[in-house]
Design a protein around this motif. Sequence first.
Motif, PDB file in Angstrom:
ATOM      1  N   GLY A 119     -21.571  18.540  -9.952  1.00 60.59           N
ATOM      2  CA  GLY A 119     -21.063  18.068 -11.212  1.00 60.59           C
ATOM      3  C   GLY A 119     -19.462  17.704 -11.286  1.00 60.59           C
ATOM      4  N   GLN A 130     -14.183  15.304 -14.873  1.00 61.13           N
ATOM      5  CA  GLN A 130     -13.564  14.092 -15.491  1.00 61.13           C
ATOM      6  C   GLN A 130     -12.148  14.501 -15.780  1.00 61.13           C
ATOM      7  OE1 GLN A 130     -16.194  13.177 -18.565  1.00 61.13           O
ATOM      8  NE2 GLN A 130     -17.545  11.950 -17.456  1.00 61.13           N
ATOM      9  N   ALA A 186     -24.431  21.682 -14.100  1.00 61.11           N
ATOM     10  CA  ALA A 186     -24.013  20.277 -13.606  1.00 61.11           C
ATOM     11  C   ALA A 186     -23.177  19.519 -14.524  1.00 61.11           C
ATOM     12  CB  ALA A 186     -25.081  19.455 -13.037  1.00 61.11           C
ATOM     13  N   PHE A 187     -23.527  19.498 -15.704  1.00 61.31           N
ATOM     14  CA  PHE A 187     -23.025  18.711 -16.855  1.00 61.31           C
ATOM     15  C   PHE A 187     -21.562  19.428 -17.395  1.00 61.31           C
ATOM     16  CE2 PHE A 187     -27.545  17.508 -17.570  1.00 61.31           C
ATOM     17  CZ  PHE A 187     -27.468  16.141 -17.276  1.00 61.31           C
ATOM     18  N   ASP A 235     -24.891   9.185  -8.557  1.00 59.35           N
ATOM     19  CA  ASP A 235     -24.393  10.137  -9.659  1.00 59.35           C
ATOM     20  C   ASP A 235     -25.644  10.321 -10.761  1.00 59.35           C
ATOM     21  OD1 ASP A 235     -21.743   9.967  -8.972  1.00 59.35           O
ATOM     22  OD2 ASP A 235     -21.074   8.744 -10.434  1.00 59.35           O
ATOM     23  N   THR A 248     -13.565  12.964  -4.324  1.00 57.70           N
ATOM     24  CA  THR A 248     -14.862  13.296  -4.774  1.00 57.70           C
ATOM     25  C   THR A 248     -16.115  12.613  -4.528  1.00 57.70           C
ATOM     26  OG1 THR A 248     -14.732  10.926  -6.120  1.00 57.70           O
ATOM     27  CG2 THR A 248     -13.293  12.557  -7.339  1.00 57.70           C
ATOM     28  N   THR A 252     -19.195  18.364 -14.540  1.00 58.54           N
ATOM     29  CA  THR A 252     -19.068  17.017 -14.797  1.00 58.54           C
ATOM     30  C   THR A 252     -18.016  16.665 -15.723  1.00 58.54           C
ATOM     31  OG1 THR A 252     -21.400  16.295 -14.385  1.00 58.54           O
ATOM     32  CG2 THR A 252     -20.015  14.507 -15.451  1.00 58.54           C
ATOM     33  N   ILE A 265     -19.096  14.730  -9.386  1.00 54.39           N
ATOM     34  CA  ILE A 265     -19.646  13.481 -10.227  1.00 54.39           C
ATOM     35  C   ILE A 265     -18.786  13.237 -11.220  1.00 54.39           C
ATOM     36  CG2 ILE A 265     -21.451  12.620 -11.511  1.00 54.39           C
ATOM     37  CD1 ILE A 265     -23.400  14.322  -9.590  1.00 54.39           C
ATOM     38  N   GLY A 266     -18.316  13.900 -11.993  1.00 51.77           N
ATOM     39  CA  GLY A 266     -17.204  13.849 -13.008  1.00 51.77           C
ATOM     40  C   GLY A 266     -16.211  13.064 -12.767  1.00 51.77           C
ATOM     41  N   LEU A 312     -27.602  14.088 -10.739  1.00 52.77           N
ATOM     42  CA  LEU A 312     -27.600  14.751 -12.260  1.00 52.77           C
ATOM     43  C   LEU A 312     -29.197  14.708 -12.805  1.00 52.77           C
ATOM     44  CD1 LEU A 312     -24.486  13.431 -13.988  1.00 52.77           C
ATOM     45  CD2 LEU A 312     -24.887  15.749 -13.116  1.00 52.77           C
ATOM     46  N   TYR A 350     -17.120   9.113 -11.815  1.00 56.71           N
ATOM     47  CA  TYR A 350     -17.286   8.481 -13.163  1.00 56.71           C
ATOM     48  C   TYR A 350     -15.920   7.689 -13.571  1.00 56.71           C
ATOM     49  CZ  TYR A 350     -21.975  10.005 -14.655  1.00 56.71           C
ATOM     50  OH  TYR A 350     -23.253  10.300 -14.330  1.00 56.71           O
TER      51      TYR A 350
END
Length: 157
Positions: free
Chosen positions: A141, A88, A80-81, A38, A107, A84, A144-145, A42, A148
């Motif tokens: 992202g 999430q 990407a953020f 991850d 994921t 993310t 990845i989110g 990022l 997490y």
Amino acid sequence: MAGGPGQNMQVLSALDGAKTQWYHFTAIVVADMGFFTDAYDLFCISLVTKLIGRVYYTVDGSPRPGSLPPHVSAAVNGVAFVGTLSGQLFFGWLGDRVGRKSVNGMTLLTMILCSVASGLSFGHSPACVMATLCFFRFWLGFGIGGDYPLSATIMSE
């Protein structure tokens, strides 16, 4: 509620007294590798953007190497953020509804596919390549989110 404070303490005592088994080591390694990939996915883009700028934004005859325009660099880094945060919220909700382990597999599959697709971004012009890169980085992202909260929750359970 499933039980009172006494029953909760019995469960915690049983978990504390349980022997460490091969499954525990496997779960730790899998979760740690997920967190490692991850972070790598990022944060490696800041190095890659310098190379992308030299490939797609070099001016012929210029003594200086090319670099990404600031708005393109911000888009490639920031998309990407945004993914993310969205991932999430979505995968956290889906993990509660469907089950964390199966959703965590989704994921991971999303992350693998979008990582490869990011590396194979395509197009005829620099703008088109940057658009496909941003598209795949958003979905990277997103995966990845989801990883997490699911990895952390699976490990804590």
